[in-house]
Design a protein around this motif. Sequence first.
Motif, PDB file in Angstrom:
ATOM      1  N   LEU A  57       4.879   9.226  -6.053  1.00  0.00           N
ATOM      2  CA  LEU A  57       3.751   8.510  -5.422  1.00  0.00           C
ATOM      3  C   LEU A  57       3.880   6.989  -5.712  1.00  0.00           C
ATOM      4  N   HIS A  58       4.405   6.728  -6.933  1.00  0.00           N
ATOM      5  CA  HIS A  58       4.477   5.213  -7.332  1.00  0.00           C
ATOM      6  C   HIS A  58       5.471   4.562  -6.474  1.00  0.00           C
ATOM      7  N   LEU A  59       6.572   5.181  -5.950  1.00  0.00           N
ATOM      8  CA  LEU A  59       7.550   4.548  -5.142  1.00  0.00           C
ATOM      9  C   LEU A  59       7.010   4.420  -3.725  1.00  0.00           C
ATOM     10  N   ILE A  60       6.336   5.456  -3.110  1.00  0.00           N
ATOM     11  CA  ILE A  60       5.625   5.355  -1.817  1.00  0.00           C
ATOM     12  C   ILE A  60       4.657   4.180  -1.865  1.00  0.00           C
ATOM     13  N   ALA A  61       3.776   4.214  -3.008  1.00  0.00           N
ATOM     14  CA  ALA A  61       2.604   3.244  -3.074  1.00  0.00           C
ATOM     15  C   ALA A  61       2.966   1.650  -2.942  1.00  0.00           C
ATOM     16  N   GLN A  62       4.151   1.547  -3.620  1.00  0.00           N
ATOM     17  CA  GLN A  62       4.711   0.228  -3.751  1.00  0.00           C
ATOM     18  C   GLN A  62       5.091  -0.214  -2.363  1.00  0.00           C
ATOM     19  N   GLN A  63       5.544   0.398  -1.430  1.00  0.00           N
ATOM     20  CA  GLN A  63       5.789   0.083  -0.271  1.00  0.00           C
ATOM     21  C   GLN A  63       4.590  -0.612   0.558  1.00  0.00           C
ATOM     22  N   GLY A  64       3.510  -0.151   0.274  1.00  0.00           N
ATOM     23  CA  GLY A  64       2.116  -0.753   1.101  1.00  0.00           C
ATOM     24  C   GLY A  64       1.896  -0.091   2.511  1.00  0.00           C
ATOM     25  N   TRP A  65       2.476   1.159   2.634  1.00  0.00           N
ATOM     26  CA  TRP A  65       2.286   1.419   3.696  1.00  0.00           C
ATOM     27  C   TRP A  65       0.749   2.032   4.024  1.00  0.00           C
ATOM     28  N   VAL A  66       0.271   2.115   5.189  1.00  0.00           N
ATOM     29  CA  VAL A  66      -0.973   2.596   5.517  1.00  0.00           C
ATOM     30  C   VAL A  66      -0.842   4.108   5.389  1.00  0.00           C
ATOM     31  N   GLU A  74      -8.871   6.357 -13.314  1.00  0.00           N
ATOM     32  CA  GLU A  74      -9.158   7.336 -14.464  1.00  0.00           C
ATOM     33  C   GLU A  74      -8.754   8.893 -14.491  1.00  0.00           C
ATOM     34  N   VAL A  75      -8.630   9.499 -13.188  1.00  0.00           N
ATOM     35  CA  VAL A  75      -7.950  10.751 -13.060  1.00  0.00           C
ATOM     36  C   VAL A  75      -6.370  10.573 -13.636  1.00  0.00           C
ATOM     37  N   ILE A  76      -5.644   9.876 -13.260  1.00  0.00           N
ATOM     38  CA  ILE A  76      -4.323   9.651 -13.725  1.00  0.00           C
ATOM     39  C   ILE A  76      -4.196   9.328 -15.331  1.00  0.00           C
ATOM     40  N   ASP A  77      -5.091   8.637 -15.779  1.00  0.00           N
ATOM     41  CA  ASP A  77      -5.300   8.504 -17.115  1.00  0.00           C
ATOM     42  C   ASP A  77      -5.681   9.740 -17.836  1.00  0.00           C
ATOM     43  N   GLY A  78      -6.496  10.543 -17.566  1.00  0.00           N
ATOM     44  CA  GLY A  78      -6.790  11.849 -17.948  1.00  0.00           C
ATOM     45  C   GLY A  78      -5.716  12.807 -18.002  1.00  0.00           C
ATOM     46  N   TRP A  79      -4.797  12.881 -16.869  1.00  0.00           N
ATOM     47  CA  TRP A  79      -3.558  13.667 -16.838  1.00  0.00           C
ATOM     48  C   TRP A  79      -2.551  13.133 -17.713  1.00  0.00           C
ATOM     49  N   SER A 116      -0.879   4.449 -12.744  1.00  0.00           N
ATOM     50  CA  SER A 116      -2.318   3.875 -12.973  1.00  0.00           C
ATOM     51  C   SER A 116      -2.429   2.526 -12.235  1.00  0.00           C
ATOM     52  N   GLU A 117      -1.523   1.849 -12.955  1.00  0.00           N
ATOM     53  CA  GLU A 117      -1.654   0.429 -12.575  1.00  0.00           C
ATOM     54  C   GLU A 117      -1.555   0.128 -11.033  1.00  0.00           C
ATOM     55  N   GLN A 118      -0.732   0.809 -10.490  1.00  0.00           N
ATOM     56  CA  GLN A 118      -0.612   0.988  -8.872  1.00  0.00           C
ATOM     57  C   GLN A 118      -1.986   1.023  -8.142  1.00  0.00           C
ATOM     58  N   ALA A 119      -2.591   2.180  -8.792  1.00  0.00           N
ATOM     59  CA  ALA A 119      -3.730   2.965  -8.314  1.00  0.00           C
ATOM     60  C   ALA A 119      -4.824   1.729  -8.326  1.00  0.00           C
ATOM     61  N   VAL A 120      -4.777   1.066  -9.548  1.00  0.00           N
ATOM     62  CA  VAL A 120      -5.885  -0.131  -9.703  1.00  0.00           C
ATOM     63  C   VAL A 120      -5.814  -1.202  -8.647  1.00  0.00           C
ATOM     64  N   ARG A 121      -4.492  -1.549  -8.577  1.00  0.00           N
ATOM     65  CA  ARG A 121      -4.179  -2.667  -7.625  1.00  0.00           C
ATOM     66  C   ARG A 121      -4.743  -2.277  -6.192  1.00  0.00           C
ATOM     67  N   LYS A 122      -4.227  -1.016  -5.823  1.00  0.00           N
ATOM     68  CA  LYS A 122      -4.555  -0.607  -4.488  1.00  0.00           C
ATOM     69  C   LYS A 122      -6.170  -0.399  -4.205  1.00  0.00           C
TER      70      LYS A 122
END
Length: 124
Positions: A57-66, A74-79, A116-122
Motif C-alpha cells: 500500500l505504501h509503495l502504491i501510494a507513493q506513486q501518486g496514482w489516482v 488513526e486506523v493504521i495507528d490502531g493496527w 500512516s505518514e503517507q495517509a496523513v499526506r494524502k
Amino acid sequence: MGTWGSGNFDGDTAADHLSMLTERLISEVAEAMSGDPVEIEPDEYWGVAVPCNLELLHLIAQQGWVGAELPEPEVIDGWKTRFLTVWDESIDGLEPVPGFKEQRRAVLERTFDQLSEQAVRKNA
C-alpha cells in the motif's frame, strides 16, 4: 471514460482497478486485525502478510496514482498498536536468533509509520 496520459495508470479504468486492488489489501488487513490475535502472531500467515500488504500500500501510494486508497492514519495507528502487542507477546516463544527481534521490530514499526505518514499526506 477519461484518459489523462499515456501511462498505465493514467485513466479512469486504471484508477478503478487500482482502487479495487488497494481496497482488497486494506480489507485483508482489517479482517486479520479484527480477528483472533493468534492469526497475526509472527509465525502465522497474517503475521507475515499484514506487513507485506502495508508495504505494498505504501509503495502504491507513493506513486501518486489516482485511485490508490489508504485507510485513515488513526486506523493504521490502531493496527500498529494491536499488531506490535501481539508480536511482543509471542516473539520470544519462537526463540529468535540474537538481534533478530530488535531488527524485525524496527522494520515493523517503520512499515506502519511510513504508511500512516503517507495517509496523513494524502488526506492533507
